[in-house]
Design an enzyme around this catalytic site. Structure first.
Site, mmCIF file in Angstrom:
data_model
loop_
_atom_site.group_PDB
_atom_site.id
_atom_site.type_symbol
_atom_site.label_atom_id
_atom_site.label_comp_id
_atom_site.label_asym_id
_atom_site.label_seq_id
_atom_site.Cartn_x
_atom_site.Cartn_y
_atom_site.Cartn_z
ATOM 1 N N ARG A 38 0.813 -1.224 0.000
ATOM 2 C CA ARG A 38 0.000 0.000 0.000
ATOM 3 C C ARG A 38 0.845 1.271 0.000
ATOM 4 O O ARG A 38 0.308 2.371 -0.112
ATOM 5 C CB ARG A 38 -0.961 -0.015 1.183
ATOM 6 C CG ARG A 38 -2.069 -1.055 0.964
ATOM 7 C CD ARG A 38 -3.179 -1.072 2.000
ATOM 8 N NE ARG A 38 -3.315 0.088 2.817
ATOM 9 C CZ ARG A 38 -3.238 0.101 4.158
ATOM 10 N NH1 ARG A 38 -3.013 -1.013 4.816
ATOM 11 N NH2 ARG A 38 -3.379 1.210 4.829
ATOM 12 N N ASN A 39 2.161 1.136 0.108
ATOM 13 C CA ASN A 39 3.022 2.308 0.013
ATOM 14 C C ASN A 39 3.040 2.754 -1.449
ATOM 15 O O ASN A 39 3.232 1.937 -2.342
ATOM 16 C CB ASN A 39 4.436 1.989 0.501
ATOM 17 C CG ASN A 39 5.261 3.242 0.674
ATOM 18 O OD1 ASN A 39 5.469 3.995 -0.270
ATOM 19 N ND2 ASN A 39 5.725 3.467 1.893
ATOM 20 N N GLN A 40 2.854 4.023 -1.683
ATOM 21 C CA GLN A 40 2.702 4.533 -3.047
ATOM 22 C C GLN A 40 3.993 5.058 -3.656
ATOM 23 O O GLN A 40 3.978 5.668 -4.722
ATOM 24 C CB GLN A 40 1.626 5.630 -3.056
ATOM 25 C CG GLN A 40 0.269 5.087 -2.662
ATOM 26 C CD GLN A 40 -0.781 6.172 -2.541
ATOM 27 O OE1 GLN A 40 -0.510 7.268 -2.064
ATOM 28 N NE2 GLN A 40 -1.982 5.859 -2.973
ATOM 29 N N PHE A 41 5.129 4.802 -3.009
ATOM 30 C CA PHE A 41 6.408 5.329 -3.478
ATOM 31 C C PHE A 41 6.673 5.008 -4.949
ATOM 32 O O PHE A 41 6.978 5.904 -5.743
ATOM 33 C CB PHE A 41 7.557 4.796 -2.615
ATOM 34 C CG PHE A 41 8.901 5.279 -3.076
ATOM 35 C CD1 PHE A 41 9.389 6.500 -2.667
ATOM 36 C CD2 PHE A 41 9.686 4.502 -3.932
ATOM 37 C CE1 PHE A 41 10.627 6.953 -3.094
ATOM 38 C CE2 PHE A 41 10.918 4.950 -4.360
ATOM 39 C CZ PHE A 41 11.392 6.176 -3.947
ATOM 40 N N SER A 137 4.769 8.899 1.111
ATOM 41 C CA SER A 137 4.172 7.846 0.285
ATOM 42 C C SER A 137 3.547 6.741 1.133
ATOM 43 O O SER A 137 2.902 5.838 0.616
ATOM 44 C CB SER A 137 5.239 7.244 -0.640
ATOM 45 O OG SER A 137 6.254 6.591 0.106
#
Length: 159
Positions: A38-41, A137
């Site tokens: 789920r980290n959008q980095f 992020s």
């Protein structure tokens, strides 16, 4: 439990250095930067670089990032922390950011992934760099993707 960051990912011609704080539990377990699904980095950086990073295998992501003149690291070398939240860190030891920055003569900007990493900007050792506070992020920072992306797009000015 004491947690430790990963080595930096860079080439000497990097123009942008992106700094997180300290990898979270999922990333540490996977031994990969920003491994939490789920980290959008990777999606954010992919949009900035106009390349799909999120669907690439991890080694190819790193190769693509470095090829675009971007370096990755964390401000914290090690800390005591339960869980993944930056606010839970204690007994913090910082990475030698000034040493890495000295190896990057073409560096133009440092993007700090979240407010906690931005607090370490005084460790850079160079005053001529643009210090950019980017929206985190992390899934813990619950802003819409489009809002985060608007903040990240400033990186394009330094590529």
């Amino acid at each position: 439990m004491r947690k430790y960051s990963f080595p930096p990912v860079y080439a000497p011609d990097a123009r942008i250095l992106l700094l997180g704080t300290l990898p979270g539990e999922v990333s540490l377990k996977a031994s990969q930067y920003y491994a939490h699904p789920r980290n959008q980095f990777w999606r954010l950086l992919g949009e900035v670089l106009n390349t799909d990073l999120a669907t690439l295998p991890y080694p190819q992501r790193l190769e693509r990032v470095v090829a675009h003149g971007v370096a990755l690291w964390d401000v914290v070398a090690g800390a005591e922390r339960q869980g993944s939240l930056d606010g839970a860190m204690r007994a913090i030891e910082y990475n030698s950011l000034a040493s890495l920055v000295a190896e990057l003569p073409g560096l133009r900007a440092v993007g700090f992934n979240g407010a906690a990493s931005y607090k370490a900007r005084h460790h850079l050792g160079r005053a001529d760099l643009a210090c950019l506070s980017l929206p985190s992020s992390s899934p813990a920072y619950t802003r819409p993707f489009e809002e985060k992306l608007a903040g990240w797009m400033v990186l394009r000015d330094y590529l």
